[in-house]
Design an enzyme around this catalytic site. Sequence first.
Site, PDB file in Angstrom:
ATOM      1  N   TYR A  54       0.837  -1.196   0.000  1.00 17.49           N
ATOM      2  CA  TYR A  54       0.000   0.000   0.000  1.00 17.49           C
ATOM      3  C   TYR A  54       0.875   1.250   0.000  1.00 17.49           C
ATOM      4  O   TYR A  54       1.682   1.461   0.906  1.00 17.49           O
ATOM      5  CB  TYR A  54      -0.936   0.028   1.214  1.00 17.49           C
ATOM      6  CG  TYR A  54      -1.944  -1.107   1.279  1.00 17.49           C
ATOM      7  CD1 TYR A  54      -2.221  -1.907   0.170  1.00 17.49           C
ATOM      8  CD2 TYR A  54      -2.635  -1.378   2.449  1.00 17.49           C
ATOM      9  CE1 TYR A  54      -3.134  -2.939   0.231  1.00 17.49           C
ATOM     10  CE2 TYR A  54      -3.571  -2.408   2.525  1.00 17.49           C
ATOM     11  CZ  TYR A  54      -3.805  -3.183   1.409  1.00 17.49           C
ATOM     12  OH  TYR A  54      -4.726  -4.216   1.485  1.00 17.49           O
ATOM     13  N   GLN A 291     -16.599   9.262   8.451  1.00 18.60           N
ATOM     14  CA  GLN A 291     -16.954   7.997   7.809  1.00 18.60           C
ATOM     15  C   GLN A 291     -16.760   6.827   8.768  1.00 18.60           C
ATOM     16  O   GLN A 291     -17.539   5.875   8.759  1.00 18.60           O
ATOM     17  CB  GLN A 291     -16.112   7.793   6.551  1.00 18.60           C
ATOM     18  CG  GLN A 291     -16.426   8.776   5.432  1.00 18.60           C
ATOM     19  CD  GLN A 291     -15.465   8.619   4.261  1.00 18.60           C
ATOM     20  OE1 GLN A 291     -14.270   8.401   4.458  1.00 18.60           O
ATOM     21  NE2 GLN A 291     -15.975   8.735   3.054  1.00 18.60           N
TER      22      GLN A 291
END
Length: 336
Positions: A54, A291
């Site tokens: 990542y 979120q």
Amino acid sequence: MHFRHLGRSGLKISELTYGNWLTHGSQVENETATACVRAALDVGITTFDTADVYANTVAESVLGDALAGERRESLEILTKVYWPTGPKGPNDTGLSRKHIRESIDGSLKRLRTDYVDLYQAHRYDHATPLEETMQAFADVVRQGKALYIGVSEWTADQIRAGHALAKDLGVQLVSNQPQYSMLWRVIEPEVVPASRELGVSQIVWSPIAQGVLTGKYAPGAPLPAGSRATDDKGGARMIASFLRDDVLERVQGLRPVADELGLTMAQLAIAWVLANDNVSAAIIGASRPEQVHDNAKAAGVELPAEVLTRIDEILGDVVTSDPAETAKASPAERLV
């Protein structure tokens, strides 16, 4: 927050796991990434999933910095190995003994920890004998650098073979990390039954289908500015297969179901994957702390059987459930 056992092991993880694919070190600034991690901790999430690939290792460093100062024993840190990292030389990829040994040391340094709770094979490596891979993973466990091992996007047969070798070597292969959502159910026919038999559980990624199951993408409408579908760093490519009008129309049909339950569509989608008893956790990501707080409300939600049936009827034939799709996730040749 609710907690579930990871496979047939004594380890429990939070049923919502915070993941930083496509965000930390890439889409969001480090300050925002840290705020998202703090939000995850605030809502009771203790499990954090990342991977060396990542942002080409940067995501691990960002997560390690964000978790600095937390009590290590109160966290479960998960990472993965397989995809090319570093300068992408011939041995900077795959599941060879060399790459696994070097990768675990790099991950531990970036994550600022002496061990990870779960070390996962990010894909199946067709270029390395499985015996070599599992022996290398067993050595990582015996060295105390990982407590358990897992895999990601392996087929049922690959999981069976890996599990058998791990058992012979005296280590526990306890998990698989596949894509799974209302729209993508390819693990249900073969992977889930095999996993139940072996004591392996799923830690699923993309439970809201790259954001499609939030309902924010409307059929025939322009893509929302700033959405994953417009992100040229990888998000747009991953979500493209879901952006068909027939899929989007069916997804809009889920809105009344969510409204009746007092849930957002994202919360409904997360609760749906957690209804599968072979799922230990759903990985949620975030580009904003809000979120995390919103998605966390899906923890502990139990969907009645009639709701699950209604969802199946609404989505109908736009659901992908062909188990052959899993095999396509692992490249036939290593990428460099």
